[in-house]
Write an enzyme that holds these catalytic residues in place. Structure first.
Site, PDB file in Angstrom:
ATOM      1  N   HIS A   1       8.132   9.225 -10.038  1.00 26.43           N
ATOM      2  CA  HIS A   1       7.389   8.269  -9.209  1.00 26.43           C
ATOM      3  C   HIS A   1       6.398   8.929  -8.262  1.00 26.43           C
ATOM      4  O   HIS A   1       5.644   8.233  -7.594  1.00 26.43           O
ATOM      5  CB  HIS A   1       8.344   7.384  -8.408  1.00 26.43           C
ATOM      6  CG  HIS A   1       8.977   8.094  -7.246  1.00 26.43           C
ATOM      7  ND1 HIS A   1       9.975   9.009  -7.396  1.00 26.43           N
ATOM      8  CD2 HIS A   1       8.710   8.050  -5.920  1.00 26.43           C
ATOM      9  CE1 HIS A   1      10.320   9.482  -6.212  1.00 26.43           C
ATOM     10  NE2 HIS A   1       9.569   8.931  -5.296  1.00 26.43           N
TER      11      HIS A   1
HETATM   12  C1  UD1 Z   1       7.896   5.633  -1.263  1.00 25.69           C
HETATM   13  C2  UD1 Z   1       7.887   6.894  -0.385  1.00 25.69           C
HETATM   14  C3  UD1 Z   1       8.435   8.063  -1.179  1.00 25.69           C
HETATM   15  C4  UD1 Z   1       9.784   7.742  -1.779  1.00 25.69           C
HETATM   16  C5  UD1 Z   1       9.660   6.468  -2.601  1.00 25.69           C
HETATM   17  C6  UD1 Z   1      10.965   6.065  -3.219  1.00 25.69           C
HETATM   18  C7  UD1 Z   1       6.085   7.126   1.280  1.00 25.69           C
HETATM   19  C8  UD1 Z   1       4.843   7.838   1.589  1.00 25.69           C
HETATM   20  N1  UD1 Z   1       6.534   7.263   0.033  1.00 25.69           N
HETATM   21  O1  UD1 Z   1       7.026   5.843  -2.334  1.00 25.69           O
HETATM   22  O2  UD1 Z   1       8.576   9.175  -0.326  1.00 25.69           O
HETATM   23  O3  UD1 Z   1      10.207   8.816  -2.586  1.00 25.69           O
HETATM   24  O4  UD1 Z   1       9.204   5.419  -1.759  1.00 25.69           O
HETATM   25  O5  UD1 Z   1      10.800   4.949  -4.045  1.00 25.69           O
HETATM   26  O6  UD1 Z   1       6.637   6.480   2.143  1.00 25.69           O
HETATM   27  N2  UD1 Z   1       6.488  -1.495  -5.338  1.00 25.69           N
HETATM   28  C9  UD1 Z   1       7.092  -2.628  -5.844  1.00 25.69           C
HETATM   29  N3  UD1 Z   1       8.225  -3.077  -5.239  1.00 25.69           N
HETATM   30  C10 UD1 Z   1       8.773  -2.470  -4.165  1.00 25.69           C
HETATM   31  C11 UD1 Z   1       8.148  -1.322  -3.648  1.00 25.69           C
HETATM   32  C12 UD1 Z   1       7.014  -0.842  -4.252  1.00 25.69           C
HETATM   33  O7  UD1 Z   1       6.636  -3.200  -6.807  1.00 25.69           O
HETATM   34  O8  UD1 Z   1       9.815  -2.945  -3.654  1.00 25.69           O
HETATM   35  C13 UD1 Z   1       5.291  -0.969  -6.027  1.00 25.69           C
HETATM   36  C14 UD1 Z   1       4.007  -1.459  -5.436  1.00 25.69           C
HETATM   37  O9  UD1 Z   1       3.123  -1.691  -6.481  1.00 25.69           O
HETATM   38  C15 UD1 Z   1       3.515  -0.294  -4.626  1.00 25.69           C
HETATM   39  C16 UD1 Z   1       4.080   0.900  -5.367  1.00 25.69           C
HETATM   40  O10 UD1 Z   1       5.308   0.436  -5.952  1.00 25.69           O
HETATM   41  O11 UD1 Z   1       2.132  -0.288  -4.546  1.00 25.69           O
HETATM   42  C17 UD1 Z   1       4.320   2.062  -4.480  1.00 25.69           C
HETATM   43  O12 UD1 Z   1       5.240   1.765  -3.447  1.00 25.69           O
HETATM   44  P1  UD1 Z   1       5.160   2.532  -2.013  1.00 25.69           P
HETATM   45  O13 UD1 Z   1       6.206   2.001  -1.116  1.00 25.69           O
HETATM   46  O14 UD1 Z   1       3.764   2.557  -1.554  1.00 25.69           O
HETATM   47  O15 UD1 Z   1       5.456   4.004  -2.357  1.00 25.69           O
HETATM   48  P2  UD1 Z   1       6.534   4.636  -3.262  1.00 25.69           P
HETATM   49  O16 UD1 Z   1       5.830   5.206  -4.407  1.00 25.69           O
HETATM   50  O17 UD1 Z   1       7.664   3.681  -3.485  1.00 25.69           O
END
Ligand code: UD1
Length: 373
Positions: free
Chosen positions: A216
């Protein structure tokens, strides 16, 4: 430092939940109990990434939910700050406790520090040395803002000393995430059972070795070319060792955009939805090998004694390499395939469990905090 009110604990993203659950339990179990509250920024919000973990870990419903959701780093951090401030103002908190390195941790630490509320950081001092990683920026800044820093491995104290942080504020207590692992592992059934209903085609052989993949990190998934290269290598690896791949929502979107789902499905790889906490523990415990870019899974595989190939060139958790089962393989095809071959031949790296990864880290933290009231 004195703590004169409840300790307000912050969670935002999935990896925070298994760290805060044992802390809340240890605070309640301490005699006399340590008053605490729980704030959820809402950085993660899907049931698969959030709700099912609250249930599995026995976390109480948060006292406040900030509902920030996804966004750019700036938007996510700014919204968490803006929405956390009034909650903190209304709380009479004696300290704010943040865990790990996600945007929510930095945002809430920054709000508290500016208001003169003591900040406690659990999992302090980890450094990858890679400033292009958003989490590295969060780690360094959160530690700088913190009054009390609890560390998971000895190297963390050296990192903090190099950055000029007073050693008197740093306490080596062990790993709260491994507290959760030790608590929930006995209830975990067989790894294959954790996939109940998800492998209707019987893609994973009913017996014999299997591997687990998770991906991820933006550096691995956001660039279409990089992701296609990794998928090609994982397809080759799966020809030797069939793999289960619980797919993070960010990664699913990138795989779909790159037209890569078909390649996975044609290979001996089973892409599944993000699994629950106990299901994932079971799957890892019974795996021959885990290939991941997750920080938490590097530690969990070390605690489980299961070989882990980290799909990154660095790690902020060096004890998993020096003592544990972890090897850095980057995105290098030859290194990944060699690790799979070696694991199938010899069982792979077994390692030993690092100091204080014994299920009692939260208890040590509660003990230290109780003395500050
Ligand atoms: C975040 C953390 C990372 C951690 C990871 C675990 C930061 C900078 N990054 O990254 O350190 O390892 O979480 O998962 O804080 N999304 C969903 N549903 C959700 C959450 C996210 O669909 O419940 C999708 C969205 O499209 C979003 C993407 O995942 O744009 C990324 O989510 P985001 O919370 O921005 O970062 P992570 O990659 O999850």
């Amino acid at each position: 430092m004195k703590i004169t009110g409840p300790i307000l604990c912050v969670v935002g993203a999935r990896p925070n939940l298994m760290k805060v659950a044992p802390l809340l339990r240890a605070f309640a179990a301490h005699a006399p109990a340590i008053a605490s509250g729980l704030v959820h920024t809402g950085q993660h919000y899907d049931r698969a990434m959030d709700g099912q973990f609250f249930d599995a870990l026995g976390l109480p419903p948060p006292d406040a939910h900030l509902g920030i959701g996804s966004g750019t780093h700036a938007v996510q951090t700014a919204q968490a700050m803006e929405r956390f401030e009034p909650v903190l103002d209304a709380s009479a908190a004696g300290a704010v406790l943040v865990v790990g390195d996600v945007n929510s941790s930095l945002a809430c630490a920054l709000v508290a520090a500016k208001k003169g509320v003591p900040v406690i950081h659990v999992e302090a001092g980890l450094r990858s040395g890679d400033w292009s990683m958003p989490e590295e920026i969060n780690r360094v800044l959160t530690d700088r803002l913190s009054d009390l820093l609890f560390t998971t491995e000895r190297a963390a104290a050296d990192n903090l000393r190099r950055e000029g942080i007073d050693a008197g504020r740093v306490h080596f207590v062990g790993n709260v995430m491994i507290d959760s692992l030790r608590q929930h592992l006995p209830a975990a059934g067989a790894g294959r059972k954790a996939l109940a209903g998800l492998d209707s085609m019987g893609k994973l052989p009913r017996s014999g070795a299997y591997g687990v993949i998770t991906l991820h990190r933006p550096s691995n998934v956001d660039d279409a070319g990089v992701l296609a290269g990794l998928v090609a290598t994982l397809v080759e690896a799966a020809a030797r060792l069939p793999m289960v791949f619980p797919v993070h929502p960010r990664t699913r979107a990138c795989l779909e955009a790159g037209g890569l789902i078909g390649a996975l499905e044609r290979a001996a790889i089973l892409p599944v939805v993000p699994l629950g906490y106990v299901e994932m523990l079971a799957l890892m415990r019974d795996a021959a090998l885990v290939l991941t870019d997750s920080g938490g899974m590097q530690e969990e595989t070390t605690a489980l004694g299961v070989p882990c190939g980290t799909l990154r060139d660095n790690t902020e958790r060096p004890v998993t390499v020096t003592e544990g089962t972890n090897e850095l393989v980057g995105r290098n095809r030859d290194r990944i395939l060699a690790l799979v071959a070696r694991t199938l031949r010899s069982g792979g790296k077994r390692g030993r469990v690092p100091e204080f990864w014994d299920g009692r880290a939260a208890e040590r933290i509660a003990g230290a905090l109780a003395g500050l009231r």
